[in-house]
Scaffold this motif. Structure first.
Motif, PDB file in Angstrom:
ATOM      1  N   UNK A   9       9.725  -2.836  -5.466  1.00  0.00           N
ATOM      2  CA  UNK A   9       9.457  -2.584  -4.113  1.00  0.00           C
ATOM      3  C   UNK A   9       9.246  -3.903  -3.439  1.00  0.00           C
ATOM      4  N   UNK A  10      10.591  -4.626  -3.098  1.00  0.00           N
ATOM      5  CA  UNK A  10      10.420  -5.495  -1.774  1.00  0.00           C
ATOM      6  C   UNK A  10       9.407  -5.551  -0.856  1.00  0.00           C
ATOM      7  N   UNK A  11       9.846  -4.469  -0.088  1.00  0.00           N
ATOM      8  CA  UNK A  11       9.147  -4.404   1.077  1.00  0.00           C
ATOM      9  C   UNK A  11       7.273  -5.095   1.020  1.00  0.00           C
ATOM     10  N   UNK A  12       6.982  -4.066   0.311  1.00  0.00           N
ATOM     11  CA  UNK A  12       5.179  -4.813  -0.356  1.00  0.00           C
ATOM     12  C   UNK A  12       5.172  -6.166   0.689  1.00  0.00           C
ATOM     13  N   UNK A  13       5.850  -7.189  -0.209  1.00  0.00           N
ATOM     14  CA  UNK A  13       5.596  -8.298   0.045  1.00  0.00           C
ATOM     15  C   UNK A  13       6.155  -8.200   1.447  1.00  0.00           C
ATOM     16  N   UNK A  14       6.625  -7.832   2.434  1.00  0.00           N
ATOM     17  CA  UNK A  14       7.449  -8.233   3.710  1.00  0.00           C
ATOM     18  C   UNK A  14       6.110  -6.850   4.549  1.00  0.00           C
ATOM     19  N   UNK A  15       4.996  -6.510   4.348  1.00  0.00           N
ATOM     20  CA  UNK A  15       4.105  -5.685   4.608  1.00  0.00           C
ATOM     21  C   UNK A  15       3.233  -6.654   4.274  1.00  0.00           C
ATOM     22  N   UNK A  19       1.021  -8.264   7.776  1.00  0.00           N
ATOM     23  CA  UNK A  19      -0.174  -7.871   7.551  1.00  0.00           C
ATOM     24  C   UNK A  19      -0.944  -9.479   8.195  1.00  0.00           C
ATOM     25  N   UNK A  20      -0.521 -10.436   7.559  1.00  0.00           N
ATOM     26  CA  UNK A  20      -1.294 -12.042   7.474  1.00  0.00           C
ATOM     27  C   UNK A  20      -0.745 -12.394   8.716  1.00  0.00           C
ATOM     28  N   UNK A  21       0.271 -12.246   9.582  1.00  0.00           N
ATOM     29  CA  UNK A  21       0.621 -12.797  10.215  1.00  0.00           C
ATOM     30  C   UNK A  21      -0.366 -12.321  11.530  1.00  0.00           C
ATOM     31  N   UNK A  22      -0.497 -11.114  11.918  1.00  0.00           N
ATOM     32  CA  UNK A  22      -1.314 -10.411  12.318  1.00  0.00           C
ATOM     33  C   UNK A  22      -2.813 -10.459  12.270  1.00  0.00           C
ATOM     34  N   UNK A  23      -2.991 -10.490  10.803  1.00  0.00           N
ATOM     35  CA  UNK A  23      -4.439 -11.756  10.975  1.00  0.00           C
ATOM     36  C   UNK A  23      -4.455 -12.275  11.628  1.00  0.00           C
ATOM     37  N   UNK A  24      -4.024 -13.893  11.347  1.00  0.00           N
ATOM     38  CA  UNK A  24      -3.732 -15.270  11.545  1.00  0.00           C
ATOM     39  C   UNK A  24      -3.919 -14.786  13.543  1.00  0.00           C
ATOM     40  N   UNK A  25      -2.606 -13.949  14.266  1.00  0.00           N
ATOM     41  CA  UNK A  25      -3.082 -13.577  15.507  1.00  0.00           C
ATOM     42  C   UNK A  25      -4.261 -13.767  15.967  1.00  0.00           C
ATOM     43  N   UNK A 131      -8.150 -23.946   8.010  1.00  0.00           N
ATOM     44  CA  UNK A 131      -8.014 -22.864   6.776  1.00  0.00           C
ATOM     45  C   UNK A 131      -6.576 -21.957   7.784  1.00  0.00           C
ATOM     46  N   UNK A 132      -6.773 -21.369   8.601  1.00  0.00           N
ATOM     47  CA  UNK A 132      -5.728 -20.452   9.110  1.00  0.00           C
ATOM     48  C   UNK A 132      -4.511 -21.244   9.432  1.00  0.00           C
ATOM     49  N   UNK A 133      -4.698 -22.150  10.185  1.00  0.00           N
ATOM     50  CA  UNK A 133      -3.845 -23.252  10.321  1.00  0.00           C
ATOM     51  C   UNK A 133      -2.702 -23.981   9.625  1.00  0.00           C
ATOM     52  N   UNK A 134      -3.465 -24.470   8.476  1.00  0.00           N
ATOM     53  CA  UNK A 134      -3.108 -24.948   7.300  1.00  0.00           C
ATOM     54  C   UNK A 134      -2.679 -23.967   5.843  1.00  0.00           C
ATOM     55  N   UNK A 135      -3.915 -23.135   5.236  1.00  0.00           N
ATOM     56  CA  UNK A 135      -3.520 -22.115   4.713  1.00  0.00           C
ATOM     57  C   UNK A 135      -2.368 -21.841   4.432  1.00  0.00           C
ATOM     58  N   UNK A 137      -0.606 -20.533   7.199  1.00  0.00           N
ATOM     59  CA  UNK A 137       0.386 -20.077   7.571  1.00  0.00           C
ATOM     60  C   UNK A 137       1.628 -20.649   6.303  1.00  0.00           C
ATOM     61  N   UNK A 138       0.889 -22.135   5.566  1.00  0.00           N
ATOM     62  CA  UNK A 138       1.293 -21.536   4.659  1.00  0.00           C
ATOM     63  C   UNK A 138       1.592 -20.579   3.801  1.00  0.00           C
ATOM     64  N   UNK A 139       1.125 -20.015   3.796  1.00  0.00           N
ATOM     65  CA  UNK A 139       1.358 -18.808   2.868  1.00  0.00           C
ATOM     66  C   UNK A 139       2.699 -18.251   3.059  1.00  0.00           C
ATOM     67  N   UNK A 140       2.027 -18.213   4.746  1.00  0.00           N
ATOM     68  CA  UNK A 140       3.350 -17.260   5.173  1.00  0.00           C
ATOM     69  C   UNK A 140       4.652 -17.475   4.705  1.00  0.00           C
ATOM     70  N   UNK A 141       4.414 -18.975   4.651  1.00  0.00           N
ATOM     71  CA  UNK A 141       6.047 -19.225   4.112  1.00  0.00           C
ATOM     72  C   UNK A 141       6.677 -19.204   3.504  1.00  0.00           C
ATOM     73  N   UNK A 142       5.854 -19.351   2.147  1.00  0.00           N
ATOM     74  CA  UNK A 142       6.119 -18.807   0.969  1.00  0.00           C
ATOM     75  C   UNK A 142       6.012 -17.713   0.501  1.00  0.00           C
ATOM     76  N   UNK A 143       5.576 -17.015   0.997  1.00  0.00           N
ATOM     77  CA  UNK A 143       5.756 -15.372   0.827  1.00  0.00           C
ATOM     78  C   UNK A 143       7.735 -14.792   1.988  1.00  0.00           C
TER      79      UNK A 143
END
Length: 167
Positions: A9-15, A19-25, A131-135, A137-143
């Motif tokens: 399931x690749x959709x789980x990574x997108x989900x 969720x991570x983007x919403x959390x960051x916001x 942590x939010x701005x750097x780590x 944000x970088x994690x979302x790019x890695x995903x």
């Protein structure tokens, strides 16, 4: 077969990424609100409260002066035997004035000590913001990169499997 990944399931990574983007916001908004509260509280302690209590002291001093004058008038008057009401008014006015003076002193002390008391907590907020701005944000790019790699892997696996089933 042992060296193949089983991706169901690749959709789980997108989900998770969504969720991570919403959390960051939401976390950014919360951090901004906290920093605004710190600034507003500092301004309130350093400007508004001292002005308020200084005005209260002047107002309460006038009431005390008025109560003292009424007490003096009552003592000099032939018609008032015991000026207990006026004495009670003087005591109340004096207590109110002392309260305002004590609150002004406490406000000044808090204003002096505010930055020292709040600074350690503010630094923790700054660390969280970093942590939010750097780590994260970088994690979302890695995903996103992980999704691309897994999509490409799936496409090559499907391309390899398709010719065998057509034969």
């Amino acid at each position: 077969m042992a060296d193949q990944a089983r991706i169901s399931n690749l959709d789980a990574i997108e989900a998770f990424r969504s969720a991570l983007i919403v959390f960051i916001s939401k976390t950014r908004q919360s951090l901004e609100m906290a920093q605004d509260a710190v600034k507003k509280t500092r301004a309130w302690l350093q400007t508004e409260q001292p002005a308020f209590w200084s005005a209260q002291i002047k107002q309460r001093q006038k009431r005390l002066d008025q109560a003292n004058a009424e007490l003096m008038s009552a003592r000099m008057s032939e018609f008032v035997e015991t000026p207990s009401v006026q004495q009670m008014a003087v005591r109340k006015a004096k207590a109110a004035l002392e309260e305002a003076q004590a609150k002004l002193e406490r406000t000044k002390a808090w204003a002096r000590d505010y930055d020292r008391a709040v600074a350690p907590l503010s630094r923790k907020l700054d660390a969280l913001r970093d942590y939010i701005e750097n780590d994260l944000t970088l994690a979302t790019a890695h995903l996103v990169e992980i999704q691309k790699i897994l999509d490409a892997y799936n496409e090559t696996r499907i391309a390899e499997v398709s010719p065998d089933t057509a034969s």
